[in-house]
Design an enzyme around this catalytic site. Sequence first.
Site, PDB file in Angstrom:
ATOM      1  CG  LEU A  42      -1.809   1.191   1.471  1.00  0.00           C
ATOM      2  CD1 LEU A  42      -3.175   0.729   1.984  1.00  0.00           C
ATOM      3  CD2 LEU A  42      -1.194   2.169   2.460  1.00  0.00           C
ATOM      4  CG  LEU A  43       1.577   5.351  -2.749  1.00  0.00           C
ATOM      5  CD1 LEU A  43       2.383   5.368  -4.054  1.00  0.00           C
ATOM      6  CD2 LEU A  43       0.288   6.139  -2.946  1.00  0.00           C
ATOM      7  CG  ASN A  44      -0.522   6.106   3.432  1.00  0.00           C
ATOM      8  OD1 ASN A  44       0.258   5.175   3.534  1.00  0.00           O
ATOM      9  ND2 ASN A  44      -0.767   6.928   4.425  1.00  0.00           N
ATOM     10  CG  ASP A  45      -0.259  10.538   3.818  1.00  0.00           C
ATOM     11  OD1 ASP A  45      -1.251   9.916   3.441  1.00  0.00           O
ATOM     12  OD2 ASP A  45      -0.110  10.956   4.974  1.00  0.00           O
ATOM     13  CD  GLN A  61       3.691   7.526   5.688  1.00  0.00           C
ATOM     14  OE1 GLN A  61       3.114   6.888   6.550  1.00  0.00           O
ATOM     15  NE2 GLN A  61       4.941   7.924   5.820  1.00  0.00           N
ATOM     16  CE1 TYR A 104       2.199   5.293  10.673  1.00  0.00           C
ATOM     17  CE2 TYR A 104       0.828   6.793  11.933  1.00  0.00           C
ATOM     18  CZ  TYR A 104       1.097   5.517  11.469  1.00  0.00           C
ATOM     19  OH  TYR A 104       0.247   4.497  11.799  1.00  0.00           O
ATOM     20  CB  SER A 105       2.955  11.978   6.568  1.00  0.00           C
ATOM     21  OG  SER A 105       2.416  10.999   5.731  1.00  0.00           O
ATOM     22  CG  ASP A 167       0.790  13.979   9.172  1.00  0.00           C
ATOM     23  OD1 ASP A 167       1.441  12.943   9.369  1.00  0.00           O
ATOM     24  OD2 ASP A 167      -0.453  13.999   9.097  1.00  0.00           O
ATOM     25  CD  GLU A 221      -4.906  11.991   9.163  1.00  0.00           C
ATOM     26  OE1 GLU A 221      -4.448  11.116   9.915  1.00  0.00           O
ATOM     27  OE2 GLU A 221      -5.433  11.727   8.070  1.00  0.00           O
TER      28      GLU A 221
HETATM   29  C1  FRU Z   1      -2.755  10.571   6.369  1.00  0.00           C
HETATM   30  C2  FRU Z   1      -2.003   9.853   7.489  1.00  0.00           C
HETATM   31  C3  FRU Z   1      -1.069  10.782   8.201  1.00  0.00           C
HETATM   32  C4  FRU Z   1      -0.074   9.834   8.785  1.00  0.00           C
HETATM   33  C5  FRU Z   1       0.045   8.799   7.691  1.00  0.00           C
HETATM   34  C6  FRU Z   1       0.319   7.404   8.155  1.00  0.00           C
HETATM   35  O1  FRU Z   1      -3.178   9.718   5.385  1.00  0.00           O
HETATM   36  O2  FRU Z   1      -2.923   9.267   8.383  1.00  0.00           O
HETATM   37  O3  FRU Z   1      -1.679  11.621   9.158  1.00  0.00           O
HETATM   38  O4  FRU Z   1       1.148  10.443   9.064  1.00  0.00           O
HETATM   39  O5  FRU Z   1      -1.158   8.826   6.984  1.00  0.00           O
HETATM   40  O6  FRU Z   1       0.549   6.564   7.067  1.00  0.00           O
END
Ligand code: FRU
Length: 489
Positions: A42-45, A61, A104-105, A167, A221
């Site tokens: 999984l990719l996120n931020d 992420q 985290y971010s 963040d 966030e």
């Molecule tokens: C936003 C978030 C951030 C956090 C990160 C964790 O999508 O929840 O607040 O740092 O993703 O992956």
Amino acid sequence: MTNSDKYRLLSDAAPGELENLARRVNASPWRQHYHIQPNTGLLNDPNGFVYYNGQYHLFYQWHPFGPIHGMKYWYHVTSNDLVHWEDMGIGIEPGGQFDSHGAYSGSALAAEDGKLYLFYTGNTRDKDWVRHPYQCLAVLDQRGHITKQEAPIIDAPPPGYTAHFRDPKVWNAAGCHYAVLGAQRLNQTGCVLVYRSDDLHTWSFIGELETSLADFGYMWECPDYFELGEKGVLLFCPQGLPAEEDRFENIHQAGFLIGEPINPEKPHFQHGSFMELDRGFDFYAAQTTLSPDGKRILIGWMGLPDTTYPTDVHGWAHCLTLPRELIIQDDKLLQRPVKELELLRKEKYTASHTVQDAKIQLEEINGSSYELICELCMEGAKKAGIAFRTGDTEETLLYYDADSKYLVLDRTQSGAAMKNDNGSIRRYALDAKKMELRLFVDQSSVEIFINDGEAVMTARIFPAKDSNGVAFFTEGGKATFDALQWKFN
Ligand code: FRU
């Protein structure tokens, strides 16, 4: 899945586990052609987006083992042109005392010592599963080597705020360094906190950024503050806002405030109303940076927290959006695809049609990886628009509804269904007879730029591989379409 499964490190992988996962991922029919996506998992931020040492650096992420929010790494890619990205592998590895449950971010700042400082939130959980966030620092040197600093730079939230504190986005102003962080007050409302540092190592709390939004979601966030034109802009992602008529329909929002530039030493923000950055379905946690020629560039996560996607069964989830240039014109924020995306253009096709109560399938204009620019002129039709990624039973619709004066993006019949808790239609209020629609279509997404950037609608879609048609249609009258397609390879 137990917590110890979710919070495994790469070094805990069973023999062959990641190779097997990669095989499943590579067989997925929805792998993208020109968007940044994870090799597995999984990719996120987007994180640490910056121009440094002659190149763009971008991290994201990443949870390696599957489409879940578990242990998060920073994964690193670089680019000379914002279009072609080189895979640099892992950027920040979690698992230390102060990031035992994820890196985290956060953000990046090129420092005067020639190094790139990476600020991130170290997520930890104690034995009772209570969250303790630390703000941490890692340094990338000229040779590309990243070293984590032992001790955190901020070791707890300030009094008055909960452990939802994360963040960091760092910038330079007036000879020192400032950071905004997402936070939650003890009364469970979201806000942004401001810190300062002279040397990037020692940070002190200035205070909460005062806004007129005292009760606006339970957590904010991924904040980002910058100045553009004569204005100050704050991006953030408020969680828990109730949906309104045609706004806030996604599970969480990503948006901005425009106002007078802030004095970070006395953080008070005089601003207008909160606006969403994207009017589509899948958009969150955007981050910006400056290009060497002073453009403000934004990249977002083309996904949402707490949402499942059809690629989950293939062992991966999500991608990043295309980079957008931000411009302020008449106090409005415009978003345009960066010019460099023209590098993707290959063959060009055009089509012009006046359509009356019909649906006409285009011949040469088709595919699953292209840019389509269409000028739509309403000439009496009640509805007129474009059907794309069409197949026997599938189509994604973008049309103007002249009665309600909405531009509508409808993914009800796009293909494999999302779990539609939040509906399959998004609307953008637009009072116009003529409009420019610019679509970037990839294997499993579309980003639509409306009228040269006045709004953007982004969606993941999951059609069959051969649903590649494009059609123009009208109902209840006539409309004219002038279209230009650039196919990408
Ligand atoms: C936003 C978030 C951030 C956090 C990160 C964790 O999508 O929840 O607040 O740092 O993703 O992956």
